[in-house]
Design a protein around this motif. Structure first.
Motif, PDB file in Angstrom:
ATOM      1  N   LEU A 130       0.845  -1.185   0.000  1.00 11.59           N
ATOM      2  CA  LEU A 130       0.000   0.000   0.000  1.00 11.59           C
ATOM      3  C   LEU A 130       0.884   1.240   0.000  1.00 11.59           C
ATOM      4  N   ILE A 131       0.384   2.322  -0.582  1.00 11.15           N
ATOM      5  CA  ILE A 131       1.100   3.596  -0.543  1.00 11.15           C
ATOM      6  C   ILE A 131       0.826   4.261   0.801  1.00 11.15           C
ATOM      7  N   ARG A 132       1.889   4.545   1.527  1.00 11.81           N
ATOM      8  CA  ARG A 132       1.741   5.190   2.828  1.00 11.81           C
ATOM      9  C   ARG A 132       1.919   6.703   2.745  1.00 11.81           C
ATOM     10  N   ALA A 133       2.876   7.140   1.904  1.00 12.68           N
ATOM     11  CA  ALA A 133       3.167   8.569   1.805  1.00 12.68           C
ATOM     12  C   ALA A 133       3.965   8.832   0.542  1.00 12.68           C
ATOM     13  N   VAL A 134       4.091  10.105   0.227  1.00 17.22           N
ATOM     14  CA  VAL A 134       4.954  10.558  -0.863  1.00 17.22           C
ATOM     15  C   VAL A 134       5.942  11.549  -0.267  1.00 17.22           C
ATOM     16  N   HIS A 135       7.215  11.370  -0.576  1.00 15.13           N
ATOM     17  CA  HIS A 135       8.261  12.274  -0.093  1.00 15.13           C
ATOM     18  C   HIS A 135       8.671  13.188  -1.247  1.00 15.13           C
ATOM     19  N   ILE A 136       8.525  14.486  -1.044  1.00 17.63           N
ATOM     20  CA  ILE A 136       8.781  15.453  -2.117  1.00 17.63           C
ATOM     21  C   ILE A 136       9.758  16.509  -1.599  1.00 17.63           C
ATOM     22  N   LYS A 137      10.837  16.709  -2.315  1.00 16.35           N
ATOM     23  CA  LYS A 137      11.813  17.720  -1.913  1.00 16.35           C
ATOM     24  C   LYS A 137      11.172  19.105  -1.924  1.00 16.35           C
ATOM     25  N   LYS A 138      11.485  19.888  -0.900  1.00 17.30           N
ATOM     26  CA  LYS A 138      10.989  21.252  -0.869  1.00 17.30           C
ATOM     27  C   LYS A 138      11.589  22.037  -2.028  1.00 17.30           C
ATOM     28  N   ALA A 139      10.779  22.867  -2.637  1.00 14.24           N
ATOM     29  CA  ALA A 139      11.226  23.619  -3.802  1.00 14.24           C
ATOM     30  C   ALA A 139      12.386  24.534  -3.427  1.00 14.24           C
ATOM     31  N   ASP A 140      13.471  24.452  -4.213  1.00 12.28           N
ATOM     32  CA  ASP A 140      14.584  25.389  -4.036  1.00 12.28           C
ATOM     33  C   ASP A 140      14.642  26.380  -5.189  1.00 12.28           C
ATOM     34  N   GLY A 141      13.603  26.358  -6.018  1.00 14.74           N
ATOM     35  CA  GLY A 141      13.501  27.276  -7.140  1.00 14.74           C
ATOM     36  C   GLY A 141      12.070  27.286  -7.651  1.00 14.74           C
ATOM     37  N   PRO A 142      11.788  28.106  -8.657  1.00  9.11           N
ATOM     38  CA  PRO A 142      10.422  28.204  -9.181  1.00  9.11           C
ATOM     39  C   PRO A 142       9.938  26.902  -9.820  1.00  9.11           C
ATOM     40  N   GLN A 143       8.640  26.675  -9.713  1.00  7.28           N
ATOM     41  CA  GLN A 143       7.997  25.525 -10.344  1.00  7.28           C
ATOM     42  C   GLN A 143       6.708  25.999 -11.016  1.00  7.28           C
ATOM     43  N   GLN A 144       6.348  25.354 -12.109  1.00  3.04           N
ATOM     44  CA  GLN A 144       5.127  25.705 -12.817  1.00  3.04           C
ATOM     45  C   GLN A 144       4.405  24.449 -13.292  1.00  3.04           C
ATOM     46  N   TYR A 145       3.136  24.635 -13.603  1.00  3.76           N
ATOM     47  CA  TYR A 145       2.300  23.530 -14.071  1.00  3.76           C
ATOM     48  C   TYR A 145       1.287  24.105 -15.045  1.00  3.76           C
ATOM     49  N   SER A 146       1.067  23.398 -16.127  1.00  9.33           N
ATOM     50  CA  SER A 146       0.102  23.848 -17.131  1.00  9.33           C
ATOM     51  C   SER A 146      -0.705  22.656 -17.619  1.00  9.33           C
ATOM     52  N   LYS A 147      -1.971  22.881 -17.867  1.00 11.29           N
ATOM     53  CA  LYS A 147      -2.868  21.789 -18.269  1.00 11.29           C
ATOM     54  C   LYS A 147      -3.797  22.277 -19.373  1.00 11.29           C
ATOM     55  N   VAL A 148      -4.009  21.440 -20.368  1.00  8.61           N
ATOM     56  CA  VAL A 148      -4.969  21.723 -21.436  1.00  8.61           C
ATOM     57  C   VAL A 148      -6.151  20.785 -21.254  1.00  8.61           C
ATOM     58  N   GLY A 149      -7.348  21.362 -21.240  1.00  5.15           N
ATOM     59  CA  GLY A 149      -8.562  20.563 -21.120  1.00  5.15           C
ATOM     60  C   GLY A 149      -9.612  21.055 -22.090  1.00  5.15           C
ATOM     61  N   THR A 150     -10.666  20.275 -22.252  1.00  4.65           N
ATOM     62  CA  THR A 150     -11.734  20.666 -23.176  1.00  4.65           C
ATOM     63  C   THR A 150     -12.651  21.730 -22.590  1.00  4.65           C
ATOM     64  N   ARG A 151     -12.493  22.000 -21.298  1.00  6.08           N
ATOM     65  CA  ARG A 151     -13.169  23.122 -20.647  1.00  6.08           C
ATOM     66  C   ARG A 151     -12.352  23.517 -19.433  1.00  6.08           C
ATOM     67  N   ASN A 152     -12.799  24.489 -18.646  1.00  7.88           N
ATOM     68  CA  ASN A 152     -11.972  25.060 -17.580  1.00  7.88           C
ATOM     69  C   ASN A 152     -12.029  24.300 -16.264  1.00  7.88           C
ATOM     70  N   ALA A 153     -12.975  23.420 -16.066  1.00 10.81           N
ATOM     71  CA  ALA A 153     -13.091  22.714 -14.787  1.00 10.81           C
ATOM     72  C   ALA A 153     -13.736  21.352 -15.021  1.00 10.81           C
ATOM     73  N   MET A 154     -13.607  20.468 -14.018  1.00 14.46           N
ATOM     74  CA  MET A 154     -14.224  19.144 -14.069  1.00 14.46           C
ATOM     75  C   MET A 154     -13.879  18.425 -15.369  1.00 14.46           C
ATOM     76  N   VAL A 155     -12.579  18.378 -15.695  1.00 17.93           N
ATOM     77  CA  VAL A 155     -12.193  17.831 -16.982  1.00 17.93           C
ATOM     78  C   VAL A 155     -10.914  17.013 -16.831  1.00 17.93           C
ATOM     79  N   ILE A 156     -10.840  15.907 -17.562  1.00  9.80           N
ATOM     80  CA  ILE A 156      -9.611  15.119 -17.646  1.00  9.80           C
ATOM     81  C   ILE A 156      -8.658  15.827 -18.605  1.00  9.80           C
ATOM     82  N   ALA A 157      -7.388  15.853 -18.278  1.00  9.68           N
ATOM     83  CA  ALA A 157      -6.411  16.577 -19.091  1.00  9.68           C
ATOM     84  C   ALA A 157      -6.319  16.008 -20.497  1.00  9.68           C
ATOM     85  N   VAL A 158      -6.326  16.897 -21.487  1.00  8.52           N
ATOM     86  CA  VAL A 158      -5.929  16.503 -22.835  1.00  8.52           C
ATOM     87  C   VAL A 158      -4.423  16.259 -22.826  1.00  8.52           C
ATOM     88  N   CYS A 159      -3.701  17.135 -22.130  1.00  5.36           N
ATOM     89  CA  CYS A 159      -2.276  16.957 -21.862  1.00  5.36           C
ATOM     90  C   CYS A 159      -1.890  17.948 -20.773  1.00  5.36           C
TER      91      CYS A 159
END
Length: 296
Positions: A158-187
């Motif tokens: 079973l998955i107990r936790a995820v260990h993620i390094k604290k950001a030491d620099g900027p991070q970004q995320y972008s998503k394309v969907g068929t609408r603005n909410a409640m949507v599975i990512a096109v990419c």
């Protein structure tokens, strides 16, 4: 269908060892959809909601240990500074109701290539803490996705936790969907700058059989930034470098045509997102450098 309700983590591991095909459920935002549409009919469902530690997180000196059931809304509210890429990804998850229930552990367990958290986890270089009655092991995120909706967990883990390094620099995320909410990512595309190691990491979602990194694009950009002295100078990245990075990122895709978008569109969109997120993160990096100079 039998319903298992362990009251402790030890009980959950014992139940999973006894019933390896049992499907864990916490938020249920992926599992219940599959069950309701009769795409999955497991013999056992294992409710993990009584195990409080799965909804807790700890912020250490270098990393965040995020319990498997910590909801996206908590990441957005409490961990924006430490995990900016994941916080941005969390904003794109479905609706407020689902963000209050769903968590990264469910995304990882389902291992859908369209899962919103995956690009951010890949870009940040996360590790998955997997446990069984046999013990605990850490799985690097790069090794976790093994196929379409398949992961590296053993049947009794079973998955107990995820260990993620604290950001030491900027991070970004972008998503394309068929609408603005409640949507599975096109990419989707995630990017993280790691000034401490002078490296860049990426993550691509819904444009290959599994979530993937654009490693060739990373190698090119890492070399270009180092050879051009960009990390020290903070100068603007040249359009030719950004264009080549975008083309290589698009080349890392292996998409399909489906009802949400064509393979050609996905490749094109990933390239656009790669170029834009690079511009956004680098401007943040340059701005942070100028702020430090001004403070001095």
């Amino acid at each position: 269908m039998d319903f298992l309700r362990p009251a402790s983590w030890e009980e959950a591991l014992a139940a999973k060892a006894e019933h390896p095909t049992a499907v864990p459920i916490a938020g249920g935002t992926d599992v219940m959809v599959e069950i309701n549409f009769d795409h999955r009919r497991p013999e056992h469902l294992m409710d993990l909601n009584r195990i409080g530690e799965l909804s807790e997180w700890q912020v250490g000196p270098d990393a965040v240990r995020l319990g498997a059931s910590v909801p996206y809304s908590a990441v957005m509210e409490h961990l924006r500074a430490e995990l900016p890429g994941l916080a941005l990804a969390s904003h794109t998850v479905a609706s407020p109701q689902i963000r209050n229930r769903g968590g990264v552990g469910g995304n990882l367990g389902t291992a859908s290539p369209a899962g919103d958290a995956h690009p951010a986890l890949l870009a940040a270089g996360a590790e998955v803490e997997a446990a069984s009655v046999r013990g605990t092991r850490m799985i690097p995120i790069d090794d976790f996705y093994t196929g379409v909706k398949r992961n590296a967990l053993a049947p009794d883990e079973l998955i107990r936790a995820v260990h993620i390094k604290k950001a030491d620099g900027p991070q970004q995320y972008s998503k394309v969907g068929t609408r603005n909410a409640m949507v599975i990512a096109v990419c989707a595309f995630g990017l993280a700058l790691h000034p401490g190691t002078r490296t860049v990491r990426t993550g691509i979602g819904s444009a290959a059989p599994t979530p993937v990194r654009a490693k060739e694009a990373e190698d090119f950009l890492n070399a270009a930034l180092e050879e051009g002295g960009f990390w020290e100078s903070g100068k603007i990245i040249t359009p030719s470098v950004a264009k080549q990075f975008a083309q290589l990122a698009a080349g890392a895709c292996n998409p399909i045509d489906d009802v949400r978008g064509t393979a050609a569109y996905r490749r094109h969109a990933v390239g656009i997102m790669a170029r834009r997120t690079l511009g956004w993160t680098w401007e943040q990096y340059r701005g942070a450098g100028r702020a430090l100079e001004g403070a001095a």
